[in-house]
Design a protein around this motif. Sequence first.
Motif, PDB file in Angstrom:
ATOM      1  N   ARG A 186      21.209   4.688  -9.919  1.00 56.62           N
ATOM      2  CA  ARG A 186      20.898   3.582  -9.008  1.00 56.62           C
ATOM      3  C   ARG A 186      20.026   4.047  -7.855  1.00 56.62           C
ATOM      4  NH1 ARG A 186      25.884   2.614  -7.056  1.00 56.62           N
ATOM      5  NH2 ARG A 186      25.452   4.020  -5.317  1.00 56.62           N
ATOM      6  N   ASP A 187      20.425   5.139  -7.218  1.00 53.54           N
ATOM      7  CA  ASP A 187      19.696   5.614  -6.047  1.00 53.54           C
ATOM      8  C   ASP A 187      18.293   6.087  -6.413  1.00 53.54           C
ATOM      9  OD1 ASP A 187      21.976   5.033  -4.643  1.00 53.54           O
ATOM     10  OD2 ASP A 187      22.625   7.125  -4.426  1.00 53.54           O
ATOM     11  N   GLY A 188      18.143   6.751  -7.570  1.00 55.56           N
ATOM     12  CA  GLY A 188      16.825   7.228  -7.974  1.00 55.56           C
ATOM     13  C   GLY A 188      15.864   6.091  -8.263  1.00 55.56           C
ATOM     14  N   LEU A 189      16.337   5.068  -8.946  1.00 55.26           N
ATOM     15  CA  LEU A 189      15.482   3.918  -9.258  1.00 55.26           C
ATOM     16  C   LEU A 189      15.105   3.161  -7.989  1.00 55.26           C
ATOM     17  CD1 LEU A 189      17.301   2.669 -12.470  1.00 55.26           C
ATOM     18  CD2 LEU A 189      15.040   3.709 -12.360  1.00 55.26           C
ATOM     19  N   LEU A 190      16.050   3.002  -7.077  1.00 56.40           N
ATOM     20  CA  LEU A 190      15.756   2.296  -5.833  1.00 56.40           C
ATOM     21  C   LEU A 190      14.798   3.093  -4.955  1.00 56.40           C
ATOM     22  CD1 LEU A 190      19.273   0.824  -4.961  1.00 56.40           C
ATOM     23  CD2 LEU A 190      17.261  -0.429  -5.769  1.00 56.40           C
ATOM     24  N   LEU A 191      14.925   4.418  -4.955  1.00 59.66           N
ATOM     25  CA  LEU A 191      13.993   5.237  -4.170  1.00 59.66           C
ATOM     26  C   LEU A 191      12.584   5.113  -4.728  1.00 59.66           C
ATOM     27  CD1 LEU A 191      13.316   7.205  -1.942  1.00 59.66           C
ATOM     28  CD2 LEU A 191      14.010   9.089  -3.463  1.00 59.66           C
ATOM     29  N   GLN A 192      12.430   5.062  -6.049  1.00 61.68           N
ATOM     30  CA  GLN A 192      11.097   4.887  -6.615  1.00 61.68           C
ATOM     31  C   GLN A 192      10.465   3.584  -6.123  1.00 61.68           C
ATOM     32  OE1 GLN A 192       9.001   6.685  -7.929  1.00 61.68           O
ATOM     33  NE2 GLN A 192       9.793   8.102  -9.448  1.00 61.68           N
ATOM     34  N   GLU A 193      11.228   2.509  -6.105  1.00 64.83           N
ATOM     35  CA  GLU A 193      10.701   1.251  -5.583  1.00 64.83           C
ATOM     36  C   GLU A 193      10.300   1.414  -4.119  1.00 64.83           C
ATOM     37  OE1 GLU A 193      13.490  -1.892  -6.197  1.00 64.83           O
ATOM     38  OE2 GLU A 193      13.577  -1.619  -8.372  1.00 64.83           O
ATOM     39  N   CYS A 194      11.138   2.110  -3.356  1.00 63.13           N
ATOM     40  CA  CYS A 194      10.877   2.330  -1.930  1.00 63.13           C
ATOM     41  C   CYS A 194       9.609   3.151  -1.717  1.00 63.13           C
ATOM     42  CB  CYS A 194      12.077   3.023  -1.298  1.00 63.13           C
ATOM     43  SG  CYS A 194      11.885   3.381   0.462  1.00 63.13           S
ATOM     44  N   LEU A 195       9.390   4.183  -2.527  1.00 61.40           N
ATOM     45  CA  LEU A 195       8.193   5.014  -2.371  1.00 61.40           C
ATOM     46  C   LEU A 195       6.922   4.197  -2.573  1.00 61.40           C
ATOM     47  CD1 LEU A 195       9.333   8.256  -4.254  1.00 61.40           C
ATOM     48  CD2 LEU A 195       9.025   7.984  -1.775  1.00 61.40           C
ATOM     49  N   HIS A 196       6.924   3.313  -3.560  1.00 64.65           N
ATOM     50  CA  HIS A 196       5.744   2.480  -3.792  1.00 64.65           C
ATOM     51  C   HIS A 196       5.569   1.455  -2.677  1.00 64.65           C
ATOM     52  CE1 HIS A 196       4.259   3.682  -7.863  1.00 64.65           C
ATOM     53  NE2 HIS A 196       5.442   4.289  -7.881  1.00 64.65           N
ATOM     54  N   ASP A 197       6.671   0.930  -2.152  1.00 62.20           N
ATOM     55  CA  ASP A 197       6.579   0.022  -0.995  1.00 62.20           C
ATOM     56  C   ASP A 197       5.983   0.756   0.203  1.00 62.20           C
ATOM     57  OD1 ASP A 197       7.682  -2.073  -2.422  1.00 62.20           O
ATOM     58  OD2 ASP A 197       9.708  -1.787  -1.621  1.00 62.20           O
ATOM     59  N   ARG A 198       6.423   1.987   0.441  1.00 66.15           N
ATOM     60  CA  ARG A 198       5.900   2.773   1.560  1.00 66.15           C
ATOM     61  C   ARG A 198       4.416   3.071   1.369  1.00 66.15           C
ATOM     62  NH1 ARG A 198      10.546   7.372   2.872  1.00 66.15           N
ATOM     63  NH2 ARG A 198      12.059   5.951   3.838  1.00 66.15           N
ATOM     64  N   LEU A 199       4.032   3.368   0.136  1.00 72.71           N
ATOM     65  CA  LEU A 199       2.615   3.603  -0.142  1.00 72.71           C
ATOM     66  C   LEU A 199       1.781   2.403   0.295  1.00 72.71           C
ATOM     67  CD1 LEU A 199       0.385   5.310  -1.844  1.00 72.71           C
ATOM     68  CD2 LEU A 199       0.832   3.570  -3.580  1.00 72.71           C
ATOM     69  N   ARG A 200       2.184   1.218  -0.138  1.00 66.85           N
ATOM     70  CA  ARG A 200       1.399   0.016   0.168  1.00 66.85           C
ATOM     71  C   ARG A 200       1.328  -0.248   1.667  1.00 66.85           C
ATOM     72  NH1 ARG A 200       3.680  -1.495  -4.927  1.00 66.85           N
ATOM     73  NH2 ARG A 200       5.651  -2.086  -3.937  1.00 66.85           N
ATOM     74  N   ALA A 201       2.377   0.108   2.392  1.00 69.10           N
ATOM     75  CA  ALA A 201       2.391  -0.129   3.838  1.00 69.10           C
ATOM     76  C   ALA A 201       1.647   0.960   4.612  1.00 69.10           C
ATOM     77  CB  ALA A 201       3.840  -0.208   4.329  1.00 69.10           C
ATOM     78  N   TYR A 202       1.490   2.133   4.020  1.00 65.96           N
ATOM     79  CA  TYR A 202       1.007   3.300   4.759  1.00 65.96           C
ATOM     80  C   TYR A 202      -0.473   3.592   4.590  1.00 65.96           C
ATOM     81  CZ  TYR A 202       0.516   8.303   5.899  1.00 65.96           C
ATOM     82  OH  TYR A 202       0.098   9.506   6.410  1.00 65.96           O
ATOM     83  N   VAL A 203      -0.993   3.479   3.377  1.00 66.92           N
ATOM     84  CA  VAL A 203      -2.326   4.026   3.121  1.00 66.92           C
ATOM     85  C   VAL A 203      -3.441   3.154   3.690  1.00 66.92           C
ATOM     86  CG1 VAL A 203      -1.583   5.231   1.037  1.00 66.92           C
ATOM     87  CG2 VAL A 203      -2.560   2.945   0.857  1.00 66.92           C
ATOM     88  N   ALA A 204      -4.573   3.808   3.932  1.00 68.37           N
ATOM     89  CA  ALA A 204      -5.804   3.155   4.384  1.00 68.37           C
ATOM     90  C   ALA A 204      -6.964   3.756   3.602  1.00 68.37           C
ATOM     91  CB  ALA A 204      -6.007   3.367   5.881  1.00 68.37           C
ATOM     92  N   PRO A 205      -8.077   3.023   3.487  1.00 60.37           N
ATOM     93  CA  PRO A 205      -9.202   3.515   2.681  1.00 60.37           C
ATOM     94  C   PRO A 205      -9.731   4.877   3.096  1.00 60.37           C
ATOM     95  CG  PRO A 205      -9.489   1.192   3.192  1.00 60.37           C
ATOM     96  CD  PRO A 205      -8.320   1.666   4.006  1.00 60.37           C
ATOM     97  N   ASP A 206      -9.695   5.193   4.410  1.00 65.65           N
ATOM     98  CA  ASP A 206     -10.266   6.460   4.874  1.00 65.65           C
ATOM     99  C   ASP A 206      -9.285   7.621   4.808  1.00 65.65           C
ATOM    100  OD1 ASP A 206      -8.589   5.688   6.910  1.00 65.65           O
ATOM    101  OD2 ASP A 206     -10.056   5.960   8.518  1.00 65.65           O
TER     102      ASP A 206
END
Length: 233
Positions: free
Chosen positions: A126-146
Amino acid sequence: MDLHAEYSRIQQIAKTAMAQCATRITAGMSLARLRAFVEQSMLAMGADGFWYWGIGALVHSGTDTVASGSGKRYRTPDATIADNDLVTVDLSPRIGKIWGDYARTFAIQDGAVVADPHRLRNAQWRDGLLLQECLHDRLRAYVAPDMTFEQLHAQANRWIADSGYRNADFLGNLGHSIATAKRKRIYIERGNRARLDSVRYFTFEPHIVPLGGVYGFKREDIYYFSDGVLQTL
Protein backbone atom coordinates in the motif's frame (compact mmCIF):
# COMPACT_ATOMS: atom_id res chain seq x y z
CA MET A 1 2.90 14.31 -39.87
CA ASP A 2 1.37 15.46 -36.59
CA LEU A 3 4.07 14.12 -34.28
CA HIS A 4 2.16 14.85 -31.09
CA ALA A 5 -0.82 12.90 -32.39
CA GLU A 6 1.46 9.99 -33.30
CA TYR A 7 3.11 9.93 -29.87
CA SER A 8 -0.29 10.18 -28.21
CA ARG A 9 -1.48 7.24 -30.32
CA ILE A 10 1.35 4.89 -29.36
CA GLN A 11 1.16 5.89 -25.71
CA GLN A 12 -2.58 5.24 -25.71
CA ILE A 13 -1.87 1.76 -27.06
CA ALA A 14 0.40 1.18 -24.05
CA LYS A 15 -2.19 2.54 -21.63
CA THR A 16 -4.98 0.42 -23.09
CA ALA A 17 -2.83 -2.72 -23.00
CA MET A 18 -1.96 -2.02 -19.37
CA ALA A 19 -5.63 -1.58 -18.50
CA GLN A 20 -6.28 -4.95 -20.12
CA CYS A 21 -3.56 -6.44 -17.92
CA ALA A 22 -5.44 -5.32 -14.84
CA THR A 23 -8.46 -7.35 -15.91
CA ARG A 24 -6.46 -10.43 -16.99
CA ILE A 25 -3.88 -10.87 -14.21
CA THR A 26 -4.96 -13.65 -11.86
CA ALA A 27 -3.31 -16.06 -9.47
CA GLY A 28 -1.82 -19.02 -11.32
CA MET A 29 -0.93 -17.03 -14.44
CA SER A 30 2.68 -17.41 -15.58
CA LEU A 31 4.76 -14.31 -16.27
CA ALA A 32 5.51 -15.72 -19.74
CA ARG A 33 1.78 -15.88 -20.45
CA LEU A 34 1.27 -12.34 -19.13
CA ARG A 35 4.09 -11.00 -21.32
CA ALA A 36 2.73 -12.78 -24.40
CA PHE A 37 -0.77 -11.47 -23.76
CA VAL A 38 0.22 -7.82 -23.39
CA GLU A 39 2.65 -7.87 -26.33
CA GLN A 40 0.05 -9.41 -28.63
CA SER A 41 -2.47 -6.86 -27.40
CA MET A 42 -0.21 -3.94 -28.37
CA LEU A 43 0.50 -5.45 -31.79
CA ALA A 44 -3.22 -5.99 -32.39
CA MET A 45 -3.86 -2.31 -31.62
CA GLY A 46 -1.31 -1.09 -34.18
CA ALA A 47 2.16 -1.26 -32.65
CA ASP A 48 4.63 -2.64 -35.22
CA GLY A 49 7.31 -3.69 -32.75
CA PHE A 50 9.08 -2.89 -29.50
CA TRP A 51 11.88 -0.38 -29.21
CA TYR A 52 13.62 -1.66 -26.04
CA TRP A 53 15.81 -4.55 -27.21
CA GLY A 54 12.79 -6.01 -28.96
CA ILE A 55 11.00 -6.50 -25.63
CA GLY A 56 7.42 -5.26 -25.43
CA ALA A 57 6.88 -6.03 -21.75
CA LEU A 58 9.36 -6.39 -18.92
CA VAL A 59 7.50 -8.30 -16.20
CA HIS A 60 8.57 -9.27 -12.68
CA SER A 61 6.73 -10.59 -9.65
CA GLY A 62 7.20 -11.04 -5.92
CA THR A 63 10.59 -10.16 -4.49
CA ASP A 64 11.97 -10.14 -8.05
CA THR A 65 10.28 -6.74 -8.45
CA VAL A 66 13.47 -5.24 -6.97
CA ALA A 67 15.45 -6.51 -9.98
CA SER A 68 16.93 -3.90 -12.30
CA GLY A 69 19.17 -4.47 -15.28
CA SER A 70 19.61 -3.96 -18.99
CA GLY A 71 16.88 -5.31 -21.23
CA LYS A 72 19.65 -6.71 -23.42
CA ARG A 73 19.99 -9.52 -20.86
CA TYR A 74 16.36 -9.79 -19.81
CA ARG A 75 14.61 -13.15 -19.86
CA THR A 76 11.05 -13.57 -18.66
CA PRO A 77 11.30 -15.10 -15.17
CA ASP A 78 10.00 -18.63 -14.81
CA ALA A 79 7.43 -17.66 -12.20
CA THR A 80 3.70 -17.94 -11.58
CA ILE A 81 1.60 -15.20 -9.98
CA ALA A 82 0.58 -16.09 -6.44
CA ASP A 83 -2.74 -15.47 -4.66
CA ASN A 84 -1.13 -12.50 -2.93
CA ASP A 85 1.60 -11.01 -5.06
CA LEU A 86 3.14 -7.89 -6.56
CA VAL A 87 3.74 -7.59 -10.32
CA THR A 88 5.55 -4.89 -12.29
CA VAL A 89 4.90 -4.41 -16.00
CA ASP A 90 6.96 -2.03 -18.18
CA LEU A 91 5.80 -1.54 -21.79
CA SER A 92 7.85 -0.34 -24.79
CA PRO A 93 5.69 -0.31 -27.94
CA ARG A 94 6.66 1.52 -31.11
CA ILE A 95 5.22 2.53 -34.46
CA GLY A 96 8.17 3.15 -36.76
CA LYS A 97 10.44 5.50 -34.82
CA ILE A 98 7.65 6.70 -32.52
CA TRP A 99 7.97 5.28 -29.00
CA GLY A 100 5.56 4.65 -26.17
CA ASP A 101 6.82 4.01 -22.63
CA TYR A 102 4.57 3.12 -19.70
CA ALA A 103 4.96 1.14 -16.47
CA ARG A 104 2.73 0.20 -13.59
CA THR A 105 2.81 -2.02 -10.49
CA PHE A 106 -0.12 -4.31 -9.72
CA ALA A 107 -0.97 -5.70 -6.29
CA ILE A 108 -2.80 -9.03 -6.30
CA GLN A 109 -4.83 -9.81 -3.20
CA ASP A 110 -6.84 -13.02 -2.84
CA GLY A 111 -6.13 -13.85 -6.48
CA ALA A 112 -7.23 -10.58 -8.12
CA VAL A 113 -5.77 -7.14 -8.87
CA VAL A 114 -6.72 -4.49 -6.32
CA ALA A 115 -7.14 -1.10 -8.01
CA ASP A 116 -7.29 1.00 -4.83
CA PRO A 117 -4.10 0.71 -2.74
CA HIS A 118 -6.01 1.74 0.38
CA ARG A 119 -7.78 -1.65 0.26
CA LEU A 120 -4.56 -3.64 0.56
CA ARG A 121 -3.84 -5.56 3.75
CA ASN A 122 -0.10 -5.55 3.00
CA ALA A 123 1.10 -2.20 4.34
CA GLN A 124 4.39 -2.30 2.38
CA TRP A 125 2.51 -2.69 -0.89
CA ARG A 126 0.00 0.00 0.00
CA ASP A 127 2.66 2.50 1.03
CA GLY A 128 4.86 1.82 -2.02
CA LEU A 129 2.02 2.28 -4.50
CA LEU A 130 0.83 5.45 -2.78
CA LEU A 131 4.36 6.89 -2.72
CA GLN A 132 4.66 6.32 -6.47
CA GLU A 133 1.50 8.36 -7.01
CA CYS A 134 2.90 11.03 -4.68
CA LEU A 135 6.23 11.21 -6.55
CA HIS A 136 4.46 11.88 -9.85
CA ASP A 137 2.23 14.49 -8.18
CA ARG A 138 5.34 16.20 -6.80
CA LEU A 139 6.97 16.12 -10.22
CA ARG A 140 4.03 17.93 -11.80
CA ALA A 141 4.02 20.57 -9.06
CA TYR A 142 7.80 21.07 -8.98
CA VAL A 143 9.35 21.09 -12.43
CA ALA A 144 9.80 24.04 -14.79
CA PRO A 145 11.02 24.13 -18.40
CA ASP A 146 14.40 25.68 -17.48
CA MET A 147 15.17 23.04 -14.87
CA THR A 148 17.95 20.61 -15.79
CA PHE A 149 17.76 16.84 -15.83
CA GLU A 150 20.41 16.86 -13.09
CA GLN A 151 18.36 19.15 -10.85
CA LEU A 152 15.31 16.92 -11.20
CA HIS A 153 17.47 13.87 -10.44
CA ALA A 154 18.77 15.41 -7.22
CA GLN A 155 15.36 16.58 -6.02
CA ALA A 156 13.54 13.34 -6.82
CA ASN A 157 16.21 11.31 -5.04
CA ARG A 158 15.70 13.53 -1.98
CA TRP A 159 11.96 12.83 -2.10
CA ILE A 160 12.67 9.10 -2.30
CA ALA A 161 15.25 9.08 0.52
CA ASP A 162 13.17 11.30 2.79
CA SER A 163 10.33 8.79 2.41
CA GLY A 164 12.52 5.92 3.60
CA TYR A 165 13.12 4.37 0.17
CA ARG A 166 16.03 3.95 -2.22
CA ASN A 167 16.37 4.41 -5.97
CA ALA A 168 16.71 0.83 -7.28
CA ASP A 169 17.55 1.59 -10.91
CA PHE A 170 20.76 -0.21 -11.88
CA LEU A 171 22.14 2.98 -13.45
CA GLY A 172 20.72 5.29 -10.80
CA ASN A 173 18.62 7.32 -13.22
CA LEU A 174 14.94 8.23 -12.93
CA GLY A 175 13.87 8.46 -16.56
CA HIS A 176 15.03 9.50 -20.00
CA SER A 177 14.19 11.44 -23.11
CA ILE A 178 12.00 9.86 -25.76
CA ALA A 179 14.25 9.53 -28.80
CA THR A 180 14.34 7.71 -32.13
CA ALA A 181 17.19 5.39 -31.14
CA LYS A 182 18.26 3.98 -27.76
CA ARG A 183 21.74 5.49 -28.04
CA LYS A 184 20.28 8.99 -28.43
CA ARG A 185 18.47 8.98 -25.10
CA ILE A 186 19.57 11.37 -22.38
CA TYR A 187 18.77 10.60 -18.76
CA ILE A 188 17.49 12.09 -15.54
CA GLU A 189 20.87 11.58 -13.93
CA ARG A 190 23.70 13.34 -12.20
CA GLY A 191 25.81 15.44 -14.56
CA ASN A 192 23.14 15.98 -17.22
CA ARG A 193 22.82 19.76 -17.37
CA ALA A 194 20.48 19.83 -20.37
CA ARG A 195 17.22 21.65 -19.73
CA LEU A 196 14.07 19.58 -19.52
CA ASP A 197 12.52 21.57 -22.35
CA SER A 198 15.48 20.75 -24.63
CA VAL A 199 13.68 17.50 -25.51
CA ARG A 200 10.19 17.00 -26.88
CA TYR A 201 9.20 14.31 -24.34
CA PHE A 202 10.77 12.64 -21.32
CA THR A 203 9.78 9.86 -18.96
CA PHE A 204 9.69 9.91 -15.18
CA GLU A 205 10.02 6.35 -13.93
CA PRO A 206 11.28 5.97 -10.38
CA HIS A 207 11.97 2.35 -9.41
CA ILE A 208 11.86 2.40 -5.63
CA VAL A 209 12.39 -0.07 -2.79
CA PRO A 210 11.74 0.64 0.91
CA LEU A 211 14.86 0.53 3.05
CA GLY A 212 14.97 -2.97 4.48
CA GLY A 213 12.10 -4.03 2.20
CA VAL A 214 11.93 -6.86 -0.31
CA TYR A 215 9.52 -5.47 -2.94
CA GLY A 216 10.07 -2.93 -5.70
CA PHE A 217 7.61 -0.45 -7.19
CA LYS A 218 7.59 1.12 -10.67
CA ARG A 219 5.39 3.77 -12.21
CA GLU A 220 6.21 5.47 -15.51
CA ASP A 221 4.58 8.16 -17.61
CA ILE A 222 5.75 10.34 -20.50
CA TYR A 223 5.73 14.09 -19.87
CA TYR A 224 6.09 17.24 -21.99
CA PHE A 225 5.72 21.00 -21.63
CA SER A 226 2.89 22.96 -23.23
CA ASP A 227 3.08 26.73 -22.78
CA GLY A 228 5.46 26.15 -19.89
CA VAL A 229 3.17 23.77 -18.03
CA LEU A 230 4.04 20.09 -17.57
CA GLN A 231 1.56 17.74 -19.18
CA THR A 232 1.18 13.94 -19.23
CA LEU A 233 1.16 12.32 -22.65
